[in-house]
Motif scaffolding. Structure first.
Motif, PDB file in Angstrom:
ATOM      1  N   THR A  64     -11.841   7.854   5.751  1.00 43.04           N
ATOM      2  CA  THR A  64     -10.712   7.092   6.277  1.00 43.04           C
ATOM      3  C   THR A  64     -10.966   5.594   6.176  1.00 43.04           C
ATOM      4  OG1 THR A  64     -11.575   7.164   8.528  1.00 43.04           O
ATOM      5  CG2 THR A  64     -10.053   8.920   7.887  1.00 43.04           C
ATOM      6  N   VAL A  65      -9.874   4.860   6.058  1.00 41.60           N
ATOM      7  CA  VAL A  65      -9.908   3.402   5.996  1.00 41.60           C
ATOM      8  C   VAL A  65      -8.902   2.877   7.016  1.00 41.60           C
ATOM      9  CG1 VAL A  65      -9.549   1.379   4.524  1.00 41.60           C
ATOM     10  CG2 VAL A  65     -10.467   3.484   3.530  1.00 41.60           C
ATOM     11  N   ASP A  66      -9.356   1.950   7.855  1.00 42.04           N
ATOM     12  CA  ASP A  66      -8.468   1.355   8.850  1.00 42.04           C
ATOM     13  C   ASP A  66      -7.475   0.401   8.169  1.00 42.04           C
ATOM     14  OD1 ASP A  66      -9.811  -1.625   9.380  1.00 42.04           O
ATOM     15  OD2 ASP A  66     -11.254  -0.081   8.806  1.00 42.04           O
ATOM     16  N   LYS A  67      -6.405   0.096   8.869  1.00 40.07           N
ATOM     17  CA  LYS A  67      -5.306  -0.695   8.310  1.00 40.07           C
ATOM     18  C   LYS A  67      -5.752  -2.072   7.832  1.00 40.07           C
ATOM     19  CE  LYS A  67      -0.605  -2.185   9.451  1.00 40.07           C
ATOM     20  NZ  LYS A  67       0.451  -2.120  10.480  1.00 40.07           N
ATOM     21  N   ARG A  71      -1.054   6.119   6.247  1.00 42.94           N
ATOM     22  CA  ARG A  71      -0.294   5.605   7.402  1.00 42.94           C
ATOM     23  C   ARG A  71      -0.305   6.566   8.591  1.00 42.94           C
ATOM     24  NH1 ARG A  71       4.541   3.316   4.015  1.00 42.94           N
ATOM     25  NH2 ARG A  71       3.755   1.245   3.580  1.00 42.94           N
ATOM     26  N   ASN A  72      -1.376   7.335   8.761  1.00 37.78           N
ATOM     27  CA  ASN A  72      -1.479   8.243   9.899  1.00 37.78           C
ATOM     28  C   ASN A  72      -1.624   7.478  11.206  1.00 37.78           C
ATOM     29  OD1 ASN A  72      -1.275  10.516   8.284  1.00 37.78           O
ATOM     30  ND2 ASN A  72      -3.484  10.641   7.985  1.00 37.78           N
ATOM     31  N   SER A  73      -2.370   6.370  11.176  1.00 40.91           N
ATOM     32  CA  SER A  73      -2.585   5.515  12.342  1.00 40.91           C
ATOM     33  C   SER A  73      -3.239   4.226  11.855  1.00 40.91           C
ATOM     34  CB  SER A  73      -3.491   6.212  13.368  1.00 40.91           C
ATOM     35  OG  SER A  73      -4.800   6.336  12.847  1.00 40.91           O
ATOM     36  N   ASP A  74      -3.441   3.268  12.765  1.00 36.00           N
ATOM     37  CA  ASP A  74      -4.132   2.041  12.368  1.00 36.00           C
ATOM     38  C   ASP A  74      -5.593   2.312  12.013  1.00 36.00           C
ATOM     39  OD1 ASP A  74      -1.847   0.574  12.669  1.00 36.00           O
ATOM     40  OD2 ASP A  74      -2.467  -0.445  14.511  1.00 36.00           O
ATOM     41  N   VAL A  75      -6.189   3.342  12.608  1.00 36.64           N
ATOM     42  CA  VAL A  75      -7.571   3.710  12.321  1.00 36.64           C
ATOM     43  C   VAL A  75      -7.655   4.522  11.032  1.00 36.64           C
ATOM     44  CG1 VAL A  75      -9.582   4.992  13.181  1.00 36.64           C
ATOM     45  CG2 VAL A  75      -8.205   3.642  14.760  1.00 36.64           C
ATOM     46  N   ASN A  76      -6.670   5.360  10.773  1.00 37.00           N
ATOM     47  CA  ASN A  76      -6.610   6.180   9.566  1.00 37.00           C
ATOM     48  C   ASN A  76      -5.354   5.781   8.782  1.00 37.00           C
ATOM     49  OD1 ASN A  76      -6.579   8.093   7.570  1.00 37.00           O
ATOM     50  ND2 ASN A  76      -6.530   9.855   8.925  1.00 37.00           N
ATOM     51  N   TYR A  77      -5.395   4.570   8.247  1.00 40.35           N
ATOM     52  CA  TYR A  77      -4.262   4.019   7.519  1.00 40.35           C
ATOM     53  C   TYR A  77      -4.291   4.440   6.049  1.00 40.35           C
ATOM     54  CZ  TYR A  77      -0.704   0.531   6.357  1.00 40.35           C
ATOM     55  OH  TYR A  77       0.448  -0.101   5.954  1.00 40.35           O
ATOM     56  N   GLY A  78      -5.503   4.727   5.580  1.00 39.63           N
ATOM     57  CA  GLY A  78      -5.670   5.149   4.195  1.00 39.63           C
ATOM     58  C   GLY A  78      -6.962   5.915   4.035  1.00 39.63           C
ATOM     59  N   GLN A  79      -7.215   6.337   2.804  1.00 38.76           N
ATOM     60  CA  GLN A  79      -8.437   7.086   2.513  1.00 38.76           C
ATOM     61  C   GLN A  79      -9.026   6.609   1.198  1.00 38.76           C
ATOM     62  OE1 GLN A  79      -7.146  11.195   2.585  1.00 38.76           O
ATOM     63  NE2 GLN A  79      -7.679  11.363   4.750  1.00 38.76           N
ATOM     64  N   ILE A  80     -10.360   6.654   1.121  1.00 41.18           N
ATOM     65  CA  ILE A  80     -11.057   6.358  -0.130  1.00 41.18           C
ATOM     66  C   ILE A  80     -11.213   7.681  -0.877  1.00 41.18           C
ATOM     67  CG2 ILE A  80     -13.196   5.527  -1.202  1.00 41.18           C
ATOM     68  CD1 ILE A  80     -13.714   3.930   1.388  1.00 41.18           C
ATOM     69  N   LYS A  81     -10.675   7.735  -2.081  1.00 38.19           N
ATOM     70  CA  LYS A  81     -10.844   8.934  -2.905  1.00 38.19           C
ATOM     71  C   LYS A  81     -12.286   8.974  -3.398  1.00 38.19           C
ATOM     72  CE  LYS A  81      -6.243   8.264  -4.807  1.00 38.19           C
ATOM     73  NZ  LYS A  81      -5.532   7.976  -6.074  1.00 38.19           N
ATOM     74  N   ASP A 110     -15.737  12.528  -8.705  1.00 38.55           N
ATOM     75  CA  ASP A 110     -15.986  13.950  -8.982  1.00 38.55           C
ATOM     76  C   ASP A 110     -17.331  14.436  -8.443  1.00 38.55           C
ATOM     77  OD1 ASP A 110     -13.524  14.207 -10.182  1.00 38.55           O
ATOM     78  OD2 ASP A 110     -14.307  13.878 -12.212  1.00 38.55           O
ATOM     79  N   ASP A 111     -18.337  13.547  -8.413  1.00 36.98           N
ATOM     80  CA  ASP A 111     -19.657  13.952  -7.919  1.00 36.98           C
ATOM     81  C   ASP A 111     -19.777  13.815  -6.398  1.00 36.98           C
ATOM     82  OD1 ASP A 111     -19.814  11.198  -7.610  1.00 36.98           O
ATOM     83  OD2 ASP A 111     -21.594  10.953  -8.875  1.00 36.98           O
ATOM     84  N   GLY A 112     -18.665  13.447  -5.734  1.00 38.68           N
ATOM     85  CA  GLY A 112     -18.649  13.347  -4.279  1.00 38.68           C
ATOM     86  C   GLY A 112     -19.062  12.001  -3.722  1.00 38.68           C
ATOM     87  N   THR A 113     -19.353  11.046  -4.580  1.00 40.78           N
ATOM     88  CA  THR A 113     -19.756   9.719  -4.109  1.00 40.78           C
ATOM     89  C   THR A 113     -18.556   8.797  -3.958  1.00 40.78           C
ATOM     90  OG1 THR A 113     -20.182   8.931  -6.363  1.00 40.78           O
ATOM     91  CG2 THR A 113     -22.055   9.874  -5.161  1.00 40.78           C
ATOM     92  N   CYS A 114     -18.764   7.744  -3.209  1.00 39.30           N
ATOM     93  CA  CYS A 114     -17.709   6.752  -2.969  1.00 39.30           C
ATOM     94  C   CYS A 114     -17.487   5.910  -4.227  1.00 39.30           C
ATOM     95  CB  CYS A 114     -18.128   5.854  -1.803  1.00 39.30           C
ATOM     96  SG  CYS A 114     -16.949   4.527  -1.470  1.00 39.30           S
ATOM     97  N   ALA A 115     -16.239   5.627  -4.520  1.00 39.65           N
ATOM     98  CA  ALA A 115     -15.883   4.850  -5.707  1.00 39.65           C
ATOM     99  C   ALA A 115     -16.397   3.415  -5.635  1.00 39.65           C
ATOM    100  CB  ALA A 115     -14.364   4.844  -5.875  1.00 39.65           C
ATOM    101  N   PHE A 116     -16.694   2.924  -4.434  1.00 33.09           N
ATOM    102  CA  PHE A 116     -17.176   1.548  -4.277  1.00 33.09           C
ATOM    103  C   PHE A 116     -18.681   1.407  -4.522  1.00 33.09           C
ATOM    104  CE2 PHE A 116     -13.157   1.279  -1.956  1.00 33.09           C
ATOM    105  CZ  PHE A 116     -12.646   0.090  -2.457  1.00 33.09           C
TER     106      PHE A 116
END
Length: 136
Positions: free
Chosen positions: A3-6, A32-42, A45-51
């Protein structure tokens, strides 16, 4: 997905660093589920964070500021332990950068002590508590 906050979602999408902005444009999903869960980091394929870069280090932490980092990432890999009115923080070995540092840095086991109020730590979210206990 993580999850990513707003606030972080909006900052990352318009970030001044082009690499961070491009990753955010392609890998952040608006919920846009909430200010705490405003988005998600996809996750990749190997399960690691794109960043994560080729050295498994976070591009946002390397090129951005602490306030750019989503709350989820500010919390992980920190592990708070509560002892009465005292909080001790350690790190999770599941984080590549932490385990690498512990294994290869001769000073890794030097313990530091710092007194701070809980509301000053990270974004005030200690172990999932968005309302730190009043004594802190």
């Amino acid at each position: 997905m993580h999850t990513v906050d707003k606030q972080a979602f909006k900052k990352l999408k318009k970030h001044g660093d082009i690499e961070i902005r491009e990753i955010a444009q392609s890998q952040l999903k608006l919920t846009r589920n909430s200010d705490v869960n405003y988005g998600q980091i996809k996750l990749l394929d190997d399960g690691t964070c794109a960043f994560l870069n080729k050295d498994q280090l976070c591009t946002v932490q390397l090129k951005g500021s602490h306030s750019d980092i989503p709350h989820t990432c500010q919390d992980y890999p920190r592990l708070p332990k509560f002892f009465g009115e005292q909080i001790e923080q350690s790190m999770s070995l599941s984080c590549y950068a932490i385990s690498d540092s512990l294994l290869f840095d001769p000073d890794a086991f030097i313990i530091s002590v710092e007194e701070r109020k809980a509301k000053e730590m990270n974004h005030g979210n200690i172990a999932g508590s968005l309302n730190p206990i009043s004594w802190m």
